[in-house]
Design a protein around this motif. Structure first.
Motif, mmCIF file in Angstrom:
data_model
loop_
_atom_site.group_PDB
_atom_site.id
_atom_site.type_symbol
_atom_site.label_atom_id
_atom_site.label_comp_id
_atom_site.label_asym_id
_atom_site.label_seq_id
_atom_site.Cartn_x
_atom_site.Cartn_y
_atom_site.Cartn_z
ATOM 1 N N LYS A 155 -102.531 -19.589 -51.431
ATOM 2 C CA LYS A 155 -101.211 -19.557 -51.419
ATOM 3 C C LYS A 155 -100.698 -19.208 -50.362
ATOM 4 C CE LYS A 155 -97.611 -16.897 -53.810
ATOM 5 N NZ LYS A 155 -97.315 -15.729 -54.956
ATOM 6 N N VAL A 156 -99.894 -20.338 -49.553
ATOM 7 C CA VAL A 156 -99.137 -19.998 -48.485
ATOM 8 C C VAL A 156 -97.953 -19.323 -48.451
ATOM 9 C CG1 VAL A 156 -98.232 -21.305 -46.198
ATOM 10 C CG2 VAL A 156 -100.239 -22.084 -47.523
ATOM 11 N N SER A 157 -97.206 -19.775 -49.609
ATOM 12 C CA SER A 157 -95.906 -19.088 -49.972
ATOM 13 C C SER A 157 -95.403 -19.429 -51.358
ATOM 14 C CB SER A 157 -94.559 -19.395 -48.873
ATOM 15 O OG SER A 157 -94.206 -20.898 -49.429
ATOM 16 N N GLU A 158 -94.293 -19.038 -51.811
ATOM 17 C CA GLU A 158 -94.021 -19.155 -53.108
ATOM 18 C C GLU A 158 -93.858 -20.820 -53.576
ATOM 19 O OE1 GLU A 158 -93.893 -17.061 -55.754
ATOM 20 O OE2 GLU A 158 -94.440 -15.636 -54.527
ATOM 21 N N LYS A 159 -93.447 -21.726 -52.274
ATOM 22 C CA LYS A 159 -93.147 -23.178 -52.285
ATOM 23 C C LYS A 159 -94.332 -23.985 -51.771
ATOM 24 C CE LYS A 159 -89.126 -22.961 -54.652
ATOM 25 N NZ LYS A 159 -88.826 -23.555 -55.656
ATOM 26 N N GLU A 160 -95.508 -23.169 -51.165
ATOM 27 C CA GLU A 160 -96.404 -23.846 -50.430
ATOM 28 C C GLU A 160 -97.645 -23.702 -50.799
ATOM 29 O OE1 GLU A 160 -97.456 -25.445 -45.974
ATOM 30 O OE2 GLU A 160 -95.941 -23.907 -46.310
ATOM 31 N N MET A 161 -98.725 -24.546 -51.056
ATOM 32 C CA MET A 161 -100.221 -23.968 -51.048
ATOM 33 C C MET A 161 -100.944 -24.948 -50.403
ATOM 34 S SD MET A 161 -101.752 -24.851 -54.835
ATOM 35 C CE MET A 161 -101.603 -25.939 -55.839
ATOM 36 N N ASN A 162 -102.292 -24.521 -50.006
ATOM 37 C CA ASN A 162 -103.379 -25.379 -49.413
ATOM 38 C C ASN A 162 -104.442 -25.577 -50.604
ATOM 39 O OD1 ASN A 162 -102.088 -26.147 -46.912
ATOM 40 N ND2 ASN A 162 -102.643 -24.171 -46.199
ATOM 41 N N VAL A 163 -104.949 -26.786 -50.611
ATOM 42 C CA VAL A 163 -106.156 -26.791 -51.556
ATOM 43 C C VAL A 163 -107.186 -27.750 -50.847
ATOM 44 C CG1 VAL A 163 -107.148 -28.070 -53.673
ATOM 45 C CG2 VAL A 163 -104.675 -27.223 -53.595
ATOM 46 N N TYR A 164 -108.539 -26.808 -50.614
ATOM 47 C CA TYR A 164 -109.355 -27.578 -49.843
ATOM 48 C C TYR A 164 -110.427 -27.755 -50.959
ATOM 49 C CZ TYR A 164 -107.308 -24.578 -46.231
ATOM 50 O OH TYR A 164 -106.229 -23.911 -45.323
ATOM 51 N N VAL A 165 -111.013 -29.204 -50.636
ATOM 52 C CA VAL A 165 -111.833 -29.810 -51.630
ATOM 53 C C VAL A 165 -113.188 -30.188 -50.791
ATOM 54 C CG1 VAL A 165 -112.429 -31.495 -53.385
ATOM 55 C CG2 VAL A 165 -110.094 -30.428 -52.972
ATOM 56 N N ASP A 166 -114.511 -29.904 -51.064
ATOM 57 C CA ASP A 166 -115.465 -30.292 -50.462
ATOM 58 C C ASP A 166 -115.655 -31.694 -51.164
ATOM 59 O OD1 ASP A 166 -115.772 -27.747 -49.292
ATOM 60 O OD2 ASP A 166 -117.314 -26.937 -50.449
ATOM 61 N N ILE A 167 -115.823 -32.761 -50.345
ATOM 62 C CA ILE A 167 -116.174 -34.019 -50.725
ATOM 63 C C ILE A 167 -117.609 -34.480 -50.118
ATOM 64 C CG2 ILE A 167 -115.252 -36.562 -50.688
ATOM 65 C CD1 ILE A 167 -112.577 -35.312 -50.599
ATOM 66 N N LYS A 168 -118.443 -34.814 -51.030
ATOM 67 C CA LYS A 168 -119.495 -35.407 -50.727
ATOM 68 C C LYS A 168 -119.874 -36.830 -50.461
ATOM 69 C CE LYS A 168 -121.987 -31.274 -52.734
ATOM 70 N NZ LYS A 168 -122.765 -30.529 -53.688
ATOM 71 N N GLU A 169 -120.358 -37.312 -49.352
ATOM 72 C CA GLU A 169 -120.362 -38.734 -49.243
ATOM 73 C C GLU A 169 -121.569 -38.920 -48.389
ATOM 74 O OE1 GLU A 169 -117.659 -42.358 -47.814
ATOM 75 O OE2 GLU A 169 -116.623 -40.876 -48.660
ATOM 76 N N ASN A 170 -122.686 -39.574 -48.860
ATOM 77 C CA ASN A 170 -123.612 -40.124 -48.243
ATOM 78 C C ASN A 170 -124.488 -38.814 -47.572
ATOM 79 O OD1 ASN A 170 -122.897 -42.869 -48.305
ATOM 80 N ND2 ASN A 170 -121.759 -42.780 -46.439
#
Length: 146
Positions: A118-133
């Motif tokens: 949660k960055v603010s009431e109107k903003e968030m970041n989502v971090y996703v681990d993506i596996k490739e090769n």
């Protein structure tokens, strides 16, 4: 000598309850994979939250996701399924991609492989681990709320 720690309060771990992550609910928009993303999360009810995700690039849907966060065995788990632009599933019928909960703070929900911040009431970041090769890369999605 007196010292203060502002971070200690923010890093206090909260109980693994849906009401502690209800701030995720709402309609969120961002950019990723060369296109526009939309993610819509419901408020907690019936022991779960649900979401849909859509990526539109070059004027057409690249893929969809259906996601849930549900209470299970005194914790939370995020589960999802991917679908192509014609709603054909990527995973097999009974298969889901699961992200067990690691911990919750006032501004973060940390699952194994995915974090909501949660960055603010109107903003968030989502971090996703993506596996490739045999390589894992963490991708950041920045969302703004309608």
């Amino acid at each position: 000598m007196i010292s203060f720690s502002c971070k200690a309060q923010e890093e206090t771990k909260l109980e693994p309850k849906l009401e502690n992550i209800a701030w995720i609910s709402g309609t969120w928009h961002g950019e990723a994979f060369g296109g526009q993303t939309e993610e819509i999360w419901s408020k907690p009810s019936g022991g779960s939250m649900m979401a849909t995700f859509k990526l539109v690039a070059d004027g057409k849907v690249q893929f969809y996701e259906i996601e849930i966060i549900r209470e299970i065995e005194n914790s939370l788990v995020l589960q999802l399924k991917h679908f192509d632009g014609e709603l054909k599933g990527w995973e097999t019928k009974d298969e889901t991609v699961d992200f067990p909960l690691k911990y919750i703070t006032k501004t973060k929900v940390v699952f194994e492989g995915m974090t909501f911040e949660k960055v603010s009431e109107k903003e968030m970041n989502v971090y996703v681990d993506i596996k490739e090769n045999d390589k894992t890369e963490t991708m950041k999605f920045n969302y703004k709320k309608d």
